[in-house]
Scaffold this motif. Structure first.
Motif, PDB file in Angstrom:
ATOM      1  N   TYR A   1       0.768 -12.737  -2.282  1.00 38.82           N
ATOM      2  CA  TYR A   1       1.973 -12.038  -1.877  1.00 38.82           C
ATOM      3  C   TYR A   1       3.061 -12.259  -2.936  1.00 38.82           C
ATOM      4  O   TYR A   1       3.543 -13.378  -3.129  1.00 38.82           O
ATOM      5  N   LEU A   2       3.436 -11.160  -3.617  1.00 38.34           N
ATOM      6  CA  LEU A   2       4.461 -11.222  -4.670  1.00 38.34           C
ATOM      7  C   LEU A   2       5.608 -10.255  -4.380  1.00 38.34           C
ATOM      8  O   LEU A   2       6.382  -9.932  -5.289  1.00 38.34           O
ATOM      9  N   HIS A   3       5.728  -9.778  -3.169  1.00 33.53           N
ATOM     10  CA  HIS A   3       6.736  -8.775  -2.861  1.00 33.53           C
ATOM     11  C   HIS A   3       8.145  -9.369  -2.850  1.00 33.53           C
ATOM     12  O   HIS A   3       8.342 -10.578  -2.753  1.00 33.53           O
ATOM     13  N   SER A   4       9.130  -8.470  -2.973  1.00 33.34           N
ATOM     14  CA  SER A   4      10.563  -8.829  -2.925  1.00 33.34           C
ATOM     15  C   SER A   4      10.948  -9.792  -4.030  1.00 33.34           C
ATOM     16  O   SER A   4      11.664 -10.774  -3.802  1.00 33.34           O
ATOM     17  N   ASN A   5      10.452  -9.546  -5.224  1.00 34.89           N
ATOM     18  CA  ASN A   5      10.879 -10.277  -6.402  1.00 34.89           C
ATOM     19  C   ASN A   5      11.580  -9.295  -7.345  1.00 34.89           C
ATOM     20  O   ASN A   5      12.036  -8.221  -6.925  1.00 34.89           O
ATOM     21  N   ARG A   6      11.676  -9.649  -8.604  1.00 35.28           N
ATOM     22  CA  ARG A   6      12.270  -8.779  -9.626  1.00 35.28           C
ATOM     23  C   ARG A   6      11.269  -8.521 -10.746  1.00 35.28           C
ATOM     24  O   ARG A   6      11.628  -8.448 -11.918  1.00 35.28           O
ATOM     25  N   ILE A   7      10.013  -8.368 -10.396  1.00 41.69           N
ATOM     26  CA  ILE A   7       8.944  -8.227 -11.385  1.00 41.69           C
ATOM     27  C   ILE A   7       9.072  -6.872 -12.085  1.00 41.69           C
ATOM     28  O   ILE A   7       9.084  -5.825 -11.444  1.00 41.69           O
TER      29      ILE A   7
ATOM     30  N   LEU B   1      -6.228  -4.409   1.362  1.00 37.35           N
ATOM     31  CA  LEU B   1      -4.841  -3.973   1.544  1.00 37.35           C
ATOM     32  C   LEU B   1      -4.110  -4.036   0.217  1.00 37.35           C
ATOM     33  O   LEU B   1      -4.142  -5.063  -0.469  1.00 37.35           O
ATOM     34  N   LEU B   2      -3.433  -2.926  -0.131  1.00 31.70           N
ATOM     35  CA  LEU B   2      -2.646  -2.858  -1.352  1.00 31.70           C
ATOM     36  C   LEU B   2      -1.314  -2.182  -1.018  1.00 31.70           C
ATOM     37  O   LEU B   2      -1.286  -1.045  -0.544  1.00 31.70           O
ATOM     38  N   ASP B   3      -0.218  -2.882  -1.281  1.00 30.99           N
ATOM     39  CA  ASP B   3       1.114  -2.358  -1.001  1.00 30.99           C
ATOM     40  C   ASP B   3       1.914  -2.329  -2.303  1.00 30.99           C
ATOM     41  O   ASP B   3       2.241  -3.369  -2.870  1.00 30.99           O
ATOM     42  N   LEU B   4       2.219  -1.114  -2.772  1.00 32.71           N
ATOM     43  CA  LEU B   4       3.004  -0.925  -3.998  1.00 32.71           C
ATOM     44  C   LEU B   4       4.340  -0.257  -3.719  1.00 32.71           C
ATOM     45  O   LEU B   4       5.020   0.191  -4.653  1.00 32.71           O
ATOM     46  N   SER B   5       4.774  -0.177  -2.498  1.00 31.70           N
ATOM     47  CA  SER B   5       5.946   0.592  -2.107  1.00 31.70           C
ATOM     48  C   SER B   5       7.215   0.076  -2.763  1.00 31.70           C
ATOM     49  O   SER B   5       7.308  -1.084  -3.183  1.00 31.70           O
TER      50      SER B   5
ATOM     51  N   GLU C   1      -8.681  -0.418   2.597  1.00 32.09           N
ATOM     52  CA  GLU C   1      -8.521   0.206   3.908  1.00 32.09           C
ATOM     53  C   GLU C   1      -7.087   0.659   4.147  1.00 32.09           C
ATOM     54  O   GLU C   1      -6.858   1.659   4.842  1.00 32.09           O
ATOM     55  N   ALA C   2      -6.098  -0.050   3.615  1.00 36.83           N
ATOM     56  CA  ALA C   2      -4.686   0.290   3.807  1.00 36.83           C
ATOM     57  C   ALA C   2      -4.015   0.405   2.449  1.00 36.83           C
ATOM     58  O   ALA C   2      -3.963  -0.563   1.690  1.00 36.83           O
ATOM     59  N   LEU C   3      -3.497   1.623   2.146  1.00 37.68           N
ATOM     60  CA  LEU C   3      -2.805   1.873   0.883  1.00 37.68           C
ATOM     61  C   LEU C   3      -1.389   2.329   1.208  1.00 37.68           C
ATOM     62  O   LEU C   3      -1.173   3.361   1.856  1.00 37.68           O
ATOM     63  N   LYS C   4      -0.413   1.555   0.727  1.00 33.86           N
ATOM     64  CA  LYS C   4       0.987   1.862   0.979  1.00 33.86           C
ATOM     65  C   LYS C   4       1.665   2.130  -0.360  1.00 33.86           C
ATOM     66  O   LYS C   4       1.890   1.221  -1.158  1.00 33.86           O
ATOM     67  N   ILE C   5       2.010   3.403  -0.570  1.00 27.63           N
ATOM     68  CA  ILE C   5       2.633   3.826  -1.834  1.00 27.63           C
ATOM     69  C   ILE C   5       3.892   4.625  -1.508  1.00 27.63           C
ATOM     70  O   ILE C   5       4.152   5.683  -2.099  1.00 27.63           O
ATOM     71  N   ALA C   6       4.693   4.113  -0.607  1.00 29.84           N
ATOM     72  CA  ALA C   6       5.938   4.775  -0.226  1.00 29.84           C
ATOM     73  C   ALA C   6       7.020   4.518  -1.262  1.00 29.84           C
ATOM     74  O   ALA C   6       7.065   3.465  -1.901  1.00 29.84           O
ATOM     75  N   SER C   7       7.900   5.505  -1.440  1.00 24.91           N
ATOM     76  CA  SER C   7       9.089   5.382  -2.284  1.00 24.91           C
ATOM     77  C   SER C   7       8.731   4.943  -3.703  1.00 24.91           C
ATOM     78  O   SER C   7       9.294   3.998  -4.251  1.00 24.91           O
ATOM     79  N   LEU C   8       7.786   5.669  -4.299  1.00 21.62           N
ATOM     80  CA  LEU C   8       7.427   5.434  -5.697  1.00 21.62           C
ATOM     81  C   LEU C   8       7.965   6.519  -6.611  1.00 21.62           C
ATOM     82  O   LEU C   8       7.888   6.386  -7.830  1.00 21.62           O
ATOM     83  N   GLY C   9       8.471   7.619  -6.050  1.00 26.15           N
ATOM     84  CA  GLY C   9       8.891   8.750  -6.857  1.00 26.15           C
ATOM     85  C   GLY C   9       7.756   9.725  -7.137  1.00 26.15           C
ATOM     86  O   GLY C   9       7.840  10.515  -8.073  1.00 26.15           O
ATOM     87  N   LEU C  10       6.700   9.705  -6.322  1.00 25.48           N
ATOM     88  CA  LEU C  10       5.561  10.582  -6.536  1.00 25.48           C
ATOM     89  C   LEU C  10       5.936  12.035  -6.263  1.00 25.48           C
ATOM     90  O   LEU C  10       6.558  12.357  -5.248  1.00 25.48           O
ATOM     91  N   THR C  11       5.546  12.917  -7.162  1.00 30.85           N
ATOM     92  CA  THR C  11       5.723  14.357  -6.950  1.00 30.85           C
ATOM     93  C   THR C  11       4.419  15.026  -6.523  1.00 30.85           C
ATOM     94  O   THR C  11       4.432  16.181  -6.094  1.00 30.85           O
ATOM     95  N   SER C  12       3.320  14.318  -6.644  1.00 30.54           N
ATOM     96  CA  SER C  12       2.020  14.831  -6.213  1.00 30.54           C
ATOM     97  C   SER C  12       1.115  13.646  -5.909  1.00 30.54           C
ATOM     98  O   SER C  12       1.384  12.511  -6.328  1.00 30.54           O
TER      99      SER C  12
END
Length: 706
Positions: A124-130, A167-171, A189-200
């Motif tokens: 778990y490396l979320h909520s950092n400044r990476i 599980l992979l969360d890149l949001s 099984e779970a892919l979270k790619i919300a708020s990445l700026g995806l246009t397609s």
């Protein structure tokens, strides 16, 4: 007895001696060090299997901090102040399975940051400044099951090769493109790619994820339904989040491959309606979220609350799922409306031959099974009489709507919902029993909500020439005042809201232009209020009212909305002056007698008032004189004025101060008498008077989207 005491308590004594300071060691293998406020890692026994040292203020790490902890399987170092992960710092933790470094200040992941963690399953490396990750940073993590990188500053990714990842969360990063070469995770099984700026959404990427059960693509920039979601490989998808994209209309054929969905999020898609046939595609659906949509709560949507109850569907965020139109339902929670609240026509009883039957009027038009317009609202109303007469030389009288279930031509008159047609429109029902509006000349729209920019000029005969002054069309997004009284202004915000469908709310700024005090008053109004009443205003005054989207910064120093919104002016009506009727002399003796009696009574009352005032003042002077003989002269007490006022009120003088005309209320109110004596230096006119009623004429709503 002593032997039993030693056998029972000796392990606890040994444990307490090995437990670090400010830590909890209730179990010999699990140590909790919470809010320890130390910059170093505590020294713990070598038998420790779980070490929780979150929120400790730790800023640096070294290999000596974990020397000898060969049995450690869980390390939680979240909410500390780590800015980097030294190379090979976890190399001795060969049995570590769970590592939590979230909510720190880490900016970079190097090649050897996780070297030696061959059994790591959750990272778990979320909520950092990476901002960057080395291309080989995750090599050797062959058994990793969960990887969380959401909430960082990533603009690119190394090739993520995890054969067992679930599980992979890149949001909440800035990664506008993702392809199959970026994610080599065939079993995820779970892919979270919300708020990445995806246009397609890459079709090959989704096709490679054959075990996908949960997909979150919310808050991206998708302007149409992704073609990647129309593949057979997604039949196992049970949870889909499409919220806050610009998808336009949702068509039924787009969801044909998603029949196994159990949870669906359609929030923030600007949906005005939903059809029941759309949800027949999802027989397994148990949870639906449709918040932050401007629903038209009319008869075609009356099925929705009934369907929720009958199918036991859980509605997510119900307090944010509200009606936007018509006015009678604006702001109400959609799930709490009854069937009658949608303005559906009642059932009709039809006589056909010798058989009597009761047939309900269809509540909604039939739609094609292939296409379902979830943004659609009822069909447009028939053209107005003026339009028909202008296009047809011999217009026919309009026919009354006939129920399709009626075969004899008899029908029962439907009852229109109140306040559904705007700008003077007339409520009507079309042949399918749906609500429609007959719009007067100069207006248009489904509910006559639009005013034409260039109204038609009246036709004149050849012998009669008239000069018609040009009518300047108002701004399409301008606000206007629909009704003005002596103390209130009803604002029409329809066009302002329609031209800004994604605003969170409206900032109203109004000021009195007729008096010296022109300080602005600012109100926040939800975007679900197409009409709003300003109350507690002063009569016979000109007010400037400006509207701007809530959340936009006002750059003008006088808080005007001229740069960010639109303004209008309205003058409140003056109060009628209650003047006495002119006195007409009569020659009857009874009238003169009555006047003489009233004059005598007024003289007696005046003498009584004067006498009472003199007696009251004399008694007070005598009392003050006695006090001065004993205590000496004293300064006048301000309460003496109040005492005299009370004496006058109790003395029966029968006169009250004359009320000032309401026309003077536009000017600065006079300060109280006791402040006038001091020059009024401490007196300040409040922005809003406490006695004024509330400015809100509707129920107070606080959507969670302002």
């Amino acid at each position: 007895m002593l032997r039993f005491f030693l056998l029972f308590f000796l392990p606890l004594l040994v444990l307490s001696s090995d437990c670090p300071a400010d830590c909890s060691c209730n179990h010999p293998e699990h140590i909790f060090c919470f809010h320890r406020q130390s910059s170093t890692v505590p020294r713990v026994p070598t038998t420790t299997k779980s070490l929780y040292i979150f929120h400790n203020g730790i800023s640096t790490l070294s290999q000596d901090d974990f020397r000898g902890l060969v049995e450690l399987g869980l390390l939680d170092m979240s909410q500390n102040e780590l800015s980097e992960i030294p190379d090979n710092v976890f190399e001795m933790l060969s049995k570590l399975r769970n590592l939590d470094l979230s909510s720190n200040q880490i900016t970079h992941i190097s090649k050897d940051s996780f070297s030696g963690l061959v059994q790591l399953e959750r990272l778990y490396l979320h909520s950092n400044r990476i901002q960057s990750i080395h291309q080989e940073a995750f090599e050797g993590l062959e058994v990793l099951l969960e990887l969380k990188l959401q909430g960082n500053l990533l603009s690119s990714l190394p090739s993520l090769h995890f054969p067992m990842l679930l599980l992979l969360d890149l949001s909440n990063n800035n990664i506008p493109t993702l392809g199959p070469s970026d994610l080599k995770t065939p079993h995820v099984e779970a892919l979270k790619i919300a708020s990445l700026g995806l246009t397609s959404l890459d079709r090959d990427l989704i096709a490679s994820l054959k075990n996908l059960h949960e997909l979150d693509i919310s808050m991206n920039q998708l302007d149409e339904f992704p073609q990647a979601l129309k593949q057979d490989s997604l039949k196992g998808l049970i949870k889909l989040n499409l919220a806050a994209n610009l998808l336009g209309e949702l068509r039924l054929e787009d969801f044909q491959k998603l029949s196994g969905l159990q949870e669906l999020d359609l929030s923030g898609l600007n949906l005005q309606g939903l059809t029941q046939s759309f949800f027949q595609t999802f027989p397994k659906l148990i949870h639906l979220t449709a918040a932050e949509n401007p629903f038209n709560c009319l008869c075609p949507l009356a099925w929705f609350p009934v369907w929720l109850r009958e199918k036991s569907i859980t509605l997510g965020r119900p307090e944010e799922t509200r009606c936007h139109f018509p006015l009678v339902n604006a702001g109400k929670m959609l799930s709490e409306l009854d069937h009658k609240d949608f303005g559906c026509p009642p059932t009709t009883t039809v006589l056909t031959g010798s058989h009597i039957g009761s047939t309900p009027v269809p509540q909604m038009p039939t739609t094609s099974p292939e296409v379902t317009h979830t943004n659609a609202i009822p069909p447009p109303p028939p053209p107005s009489e003026e339009t028909i007469s202008s296009k047809s030389p011999n217009p026919l009288p309009p026919e009354a709507p006939v129920s399709p279930s009626s075969t004899s031509g008899e029908y029962e008159r439907h009852i229109c919902p109140s306040s559904i047609c705007l700008n003077g429109g007339t409520c009507n029902f079309d042949p399918l029993g749906l609500v429609s509006c007959l719009c007067p000349s100069g207006t248009s729209g489904l509910y006559c909500e639009n005013v034409d920019e260039v109204p038609e000029l009246p036709k004149t005969s050849p012998t009669e020439v008239s000069v018609v002054p040009p009518v300047m069309p108002g701004k399409l997004d301008a606000i206007s005042s629909r009704q003005v009284t002596s103390t209130s202004i009803l604002l029409d915000l329809h066009r302002f809201i329609e031209t800004r469908p994604h605003i969170r709310g409206i900032r109203l700024t109004y000021r009195n232009l007729s008096g010296p005090d022109r300080r602005p008053i600012i109100l926040s109004v939800p975007a679900s209020y197409p009409e709003y009443t300003l109350r507690g205003l002063r009569p016979n005054c000109t007010y400037s009212v400006c509207a701007s989207p809530l959340g936009e910064r006002i750059t003008s120093r006088n808080n005007s909305s001229a740069e960010t919104g639109t303004c209008t002016e309205a003058r409140t009506e003056g109060l009628p002056l209650t003047s006495l009727e002119p006195w007409v002399e009569t020659k009857t003796s009874g009238t003169y007698t009555l006047i003489s009696a009233l004059a005598a009574l007024a003289l007696v009352l005046g003498l009584a008032v004067v006498a009472g005032t003199i007696i009251c003042l004399r008694k007070r002077r005598q009392a003050n004189a006695g006090m001065e003989l004993e205590l000496g002269p004293a300064d006048p007490d301000p309460m003496e004025l109040e005492g005299i006022k009370a004496c006058l009120e109790n003395g029966g003088n029968g006169t009250l101060p004359q009320k000032q005309p309401e026309i003077d209320r536009c000017h600065t109110p006079q300060p109280p008498p006791f402040l006038q004596q001091n020059g009024g230096l401490d007196y300040e006119v409040p922005l809003m008077q406490g006695h004024c009623p509330s400015n809100n004429n509707l129920a107070s709503l606080k959507p969670s989207y302002f």
